[in-house]
Design a protein around this motif. Structure first.
Motif, mmCIF file in Angstrom:
data_model
loop_
_atom_site.group_PDB
_atom_site.id
_atom_site.type_symbol
_atom_site.label_atom_id
_atom_site.label_comp_id
_atom_site.label_asym_id
_atom_site.label_seq_id
_atom_site.Cartn_x
_atom_site.Cartn_y
_atom_site.Cartn_z
ATOM 1 N N GLY A 55 -3.244 -12.381 6.984
ATOM 2 C CA GLY A 55 -2.484 -13.462 7.583
ATOM 3 C C GLY A 55 -2.010 -14.466 6.558
ATOM 4 O O GLY A 55 -2.588 -14.613 5.479
ATOM 5 N N TYR A 56 -0.937 -15.160 6.909
ATOM 6 C CA TYR A 56 -0.430 -16.269 6.109
ATOM 7 C C TYR A 56 -0.114 -17.423 7.048
ATOM 8 O O TYR A 56 0.586 -17.246 8.051
ATOM 9 N N TYR A 57 -0.635 -18.603 6.735
ATOM 10 C CA TYR A 57 -0.353 -19.804 7.514
ATOM 11 C C TYR A 57 0.590 -20.691 6.724
ATOM 12 O O TYR A 57 0.297 -21.070 5.588
ATOM 13 N N ASP A 58 1.729 -21.016 7.322
ATOM 14 C CA ASP A 58 2.739 -21.867 6.688
ATOM 15 C C ASP A 58 2.565 -23.289 7.215
ATOM 16 O O ASP A 58 2.744 -23.550 8.412
ATOM 17 N N ILE A 59 2.231 -24.220 6.332
ATOM 18 C CA ILE A 59 1.967 -25.588 6.754
ATOM 19 C C ILE A 59 3.227 -26.276 7.275
ATOM 20 O O ILE A 59 3.170 -27.057 8.225
ATOM 21 N N SER A 60 4.371 -25.977 6.695
ATOM 22 C CA SER A 60 5.601 -26.660 7.101
ATOM 23 C C SER A 60 5.993 -26.334 8.537
ATOM 24 O O SER A 60 6.569 -27.174 9.242
ATOM 25 N N THR A 61 5.698 -25.127 8.995
ATOM 26 C CA THR A 61 6.053 -24.719 10.359
ATOM 27 C C THR A 61 4.855 -24.718 11.302
ATOM 28 O O THR A 61 5.023 -24.701 12.526
ATOM 29 N N GLY A 62 3.635 -24.715 10.747
ATOM 30 C CA GLY A 62 2.440 -24.644 11.561
ATOM 31 C C GLY A 62 2.225 -23.298 12.216
ATOM 32 O O GLY A 62 1.518 -23.195 13.217
ATOM 33 N N LYS A 63 2.802 -22.239 11.642
ATOM 34 C CA LYS A 63 2.727 -20.911 12.229
ATOM 35 C C LYS A 63 1.901 -19.965 11.355
ATOM 36 O O LYS A 63 1.919 -20.047 10.127
ATOM 37 N N GLU A 64 1.208 -19.058 12.018
ATOM 38 C CA GLU A 64 0.502 -17.982 11.340
ATOM 39 C C GLU A 64 1.301 -16.693 11.492
ATOM 40 O O GLU A 64 1.696 -16.338 12.602
ATOM 41 N N THR A 65 1.560 -16.003 10.393
ATOM 42 C CA THR A 65 2.187 -14.687 10.427
ATOM 43 C C THR A 65 1.110 -13.666 10.108
ATOM 44 O O THR A 65 0.444 -13.767 9.074
ATOM 45 N N LEU A 66 0.944 -12.690 10.987
ATOM 46 C CA LEU A 66 -0.114 -11.698 10.838
ATOM 47 C C LEU A 66 0.486 -10.331 10.536
ATOM 48 O O LEU A 66 1.505 -9.948 11.112
ATOM 49 N N TYR A 67 -0.160 -9.589 9.653
ATOM 50 C CA TYR A 67 0.332 -8.309 9.187
ATOM 51 C C TYR A 67 -0.658 -7.204 9.532
ATOM 52 O O TYR A 67 -1.865 -7.377 9.384
ATOM 53 N N THR A 68 -0.131 -6.066 9.948
ATOM 54 C CA THR A 68 -0.976 -4.907 10.204
ATOM 55 C C THR A 68 -1.042 -4.046 8.949
ATOM 56 O O THR A 68 -0.205 -4.136 8.045
ATOM 57 N N GLU A 69 -2.043 -3.171 8.909
ATOM 58 C CA GLU A 69 -2.185 -2.265 7.765
ATOM 59 C C GLU A 69 -0.971 -1.360 7.634
ATOM 60 O O GLU A 69 -0.495 -1.090 6.528
ATOM 61 N N GLU A 70 -0.446 -0.910 8.771
ATOM 62 C CA GLU A 70 0.725 -0.030 8.745
ATOM 63 C C GLU A 70 1.932 -0.739 8.147
ATOM 64 O O GLU A 70 2.688 -0.166 7.355
ATOM 65 N N GLN A 71 2.119 -2.000 8.507
ATOM 66 C CA GLN A 71 3.247 -2.758 7.970
ATOM 67 C C GLN A 71 3.125 -2.956 6.465
ATOM 68 O O GLN A 71 4.107 -2.839 5.733
ATOM 69 N N LEU A 72 1.922 -3.249 6.021
ATOM 70 C CA LEU A 72 1.731 -3.457 4.589
ATOM 71 C C LEU A 72 2.016 -2.189 3.798
ATOM 72 O O LEU A 72 2.635 -2.229 2.738
ATOM 73 N N GLU A 73 1.562 -1.076 4.345
ATOM 74 C CA GLU A 73 1.775 0.189 3.638
ATOM 75 C C GLU A 73 3.239 0.597 3.683
ATOM 76 O O GLU A 73 3.812 1.030 2.684
ATOM 77 N N ARG A 74 3.874 0.426 4.868
ATOM 78 C CA ARG A 74 5.259 0.859 5.026
ATOM 79 C C ARG A 74 6.225 -0.049 4.268
ATOM 80 O O ARG A 74 7.137 0.421 3.574
ATOM 81 N N GLU A 75 6.032 -1.366 4.392
ATOM 82 C CA GLU A 75 7.001 -2.301 3.837
ATOM 83 C C GLU A 75 6.714 -2.694 2.401
ATOM 84 O O GLU A 75 7.617 -3.069 1.658
ATOM 85 N N TYR A 76 5.424 -2.627 1.996
ATOM 86 C CA TYR A 76 5.066 -3.132 0.676
ATOM 87 C C TYR A 76 4.311 -2.135 -0.178
ATOM 88 O O TYR A 76 3.851 -2.470 -1.264
ATOM 89 N N SER A 77 4.153 -0.917 0.326
ATOM 90 C CA SER A 77 3.530 0.171 -0.442
ATOM 91 C C SER A 77 2.125 -0.172 -0.915
ATOM 92 O O SER A 77 1.706 0.224 -1.997
ATOM 93 N N ILE A 78 1.391 -0.953 -0.125
ATOM 94 C CA ILE A 78 0.004 -1.263 -0.445
ATOM 95 C C ILE A 78 -0.880 -0.338 0.375
ATOM 96 O O ILE A 78 -0.970 -0.446 1.590
#
Length: 373
Positions: A48-71
């Motif tokens: 997850g990443y929390y952006d202080i300016s927007t107050g929002k949390e963006t959450l990532y799945t393992e599939e997204q990380l592997e597909r989009e970022y090759s991790i």
């Protein structure tokens, strides 16, 4: 920020040393601030990443990380390290203002603040008992006698003194004696690990109700006896965290947590390594007869000055590490667990002589996105 990460998030009841009581205020539950990529489910969320300016949390799945970022966790084998760096600018002592001194005293002193000002009333919370009751039963390690004679005052010319910080944060906390919430101040330890990163325990920057604390001061090279520091950072841009930390909510609204994921990284909005220097990070190491050092601000020794201790790495799992031979207390939470060559293995999180280890996938993401070198 770029979004390549692989981790897991949540939040935990703050292990604060002392709390400052104010009139209660409304709070926004962290349950209402999450944003998911491409779908609205939390299945398989690992980072997850929390952006202080927007107050929002963006959450990532393992599939997204592997597909989009090759991790791919399976492909990251062996030891991976980032560089420990020295500061390029001269360390200069700075004096705290009166308001800064008062705030730090309210967060760390074990004495009655009401003698200074009636509004600053000392409260010893039940959090210590809550933590003690939740210690992991599988831990069978023995530590020292807890007289803290093994902890040694860190000299200000030490190679790591100015890379470690005292974290002061404001949040909403739960008073178990009155079953009520109150605004308070907490403190812990953090340390520089990259160009603009500060690692700490998640519970040091999340309040009792799962909210991120954004009014944060990080005093590097802090000395509460002389009221001096070398660098003060307050410009937090966001947090990187493990979403599996918060596992649910109690009926009173406070969070349930999984200590396997009790770590978070503050991202400053400017590059800071020239001022503070940084520790290296190491992942994928093997357990064994490995010496390990801690440097933090233990409340048992006053919480005002940095103390170190040396023990042995005793046990590791995929997420945690245990060590023996070092006395710790509240205030040490978020402290680096590191080698003599200033490579951090992980973050101290709990007084059962354990910490959250750095995993290779996280280090690789930081590396790929330019946060470390």
């Amino acid at each position: 920020m770029k979004k390549r990460i692989k981790l897991i998030f949540t939040a935990m009841i703050i292990a604060t040393l002392v709390m400052l009581e104010y009139p209660t205020s409304d709070f926004v539950s962290a349950k209402n601030t999450k944003t998911y990529l491409e779908n609205d489910t939390d299945d398989g969320v690992v980072l997850g990443y929390y952006d202080i300016s927007t107050g929002k949390e963006t959450l990532y799945t393992e599939e997204q990380l592997e597909r989009e970022y090759s991790i791919d966790a399976k492909s990251l084998k062996g030891i991976i390290k980032t560089e420990a760096r020295n500061a390029s600018k001269e360390y200069k002592k700075k004096k705290m203002t009166n308001s800064q001194k008062m705030e730090s005293m309210c967060a760390i002193e074990d004495a009655s603040i009401s003698k200074i000002n009636p509004i600053f009333q000392w409260k010893n919370k039940v959090l210590g008992n809550q933590i003690a009751n939740n210690l992991e039963t599988q831990n069978s390690l023995t530590s020292v006698t807890n007289d803290y004679s093994d902890r040694i005052l860190v000299q200000k010319n030490s190679s790591y003194y100015n890379r470690v910080c005292k974290i002061i944060a404001n949040g909403v906390f739960y008073d178990g004696t009155t079953n009520s919430k109150f605004n308070g101040i907490s403190s812990g330890t953090g340390f520089a690990v990259g160009k603009n990163l500060c690692a700490t325990a998640r519970h040091c920057i999340t309040d009792s109700y799962g909210n991120w604390m954004t009014d944060i001061k990080a005093y590097y090279g802090f000395d509460g006896d002389t009221n001096e520091y070398t660098n003060l950072l307050t410009n937090v841009k966001g947090y990187v965290f493990f979403p599996s930390y918060i596992t649910g909510y109690e009926t009173n609204g406070t969070i349930k947590t999984d200590w396997n994921y009790d770590v978070a990284f503050l991202i400053w909005d400017t590059e800071t390594v020239q001022k503070t220097g940084c520790f290296g990070m190491v992942g994928g190491f093997d357990e064994g007869e490995t010496p390990i050092r801690i440097a933090g601000y233990p409340s048992a020794l006053g919480g005002k000055r940095m103390y170190t201790g040396v023990g042995m790495l005793a046990k590791t799992t995929a997420t945690k590490l245990w060590y023996s031979g070092i006395s710790t207390s509240s205030g040490d939470s978020g402290a680096p667990l590191f080698s003599e060559s200033l490579y951090a293995y992980g973050v101290h999180t709990h007084s059962d002589w354990s910490g959250r280890r750095f995993d290779s996938e996280l280090i690789q993401w930081f590396w790929d996105n330019g946060y470390v070198s």
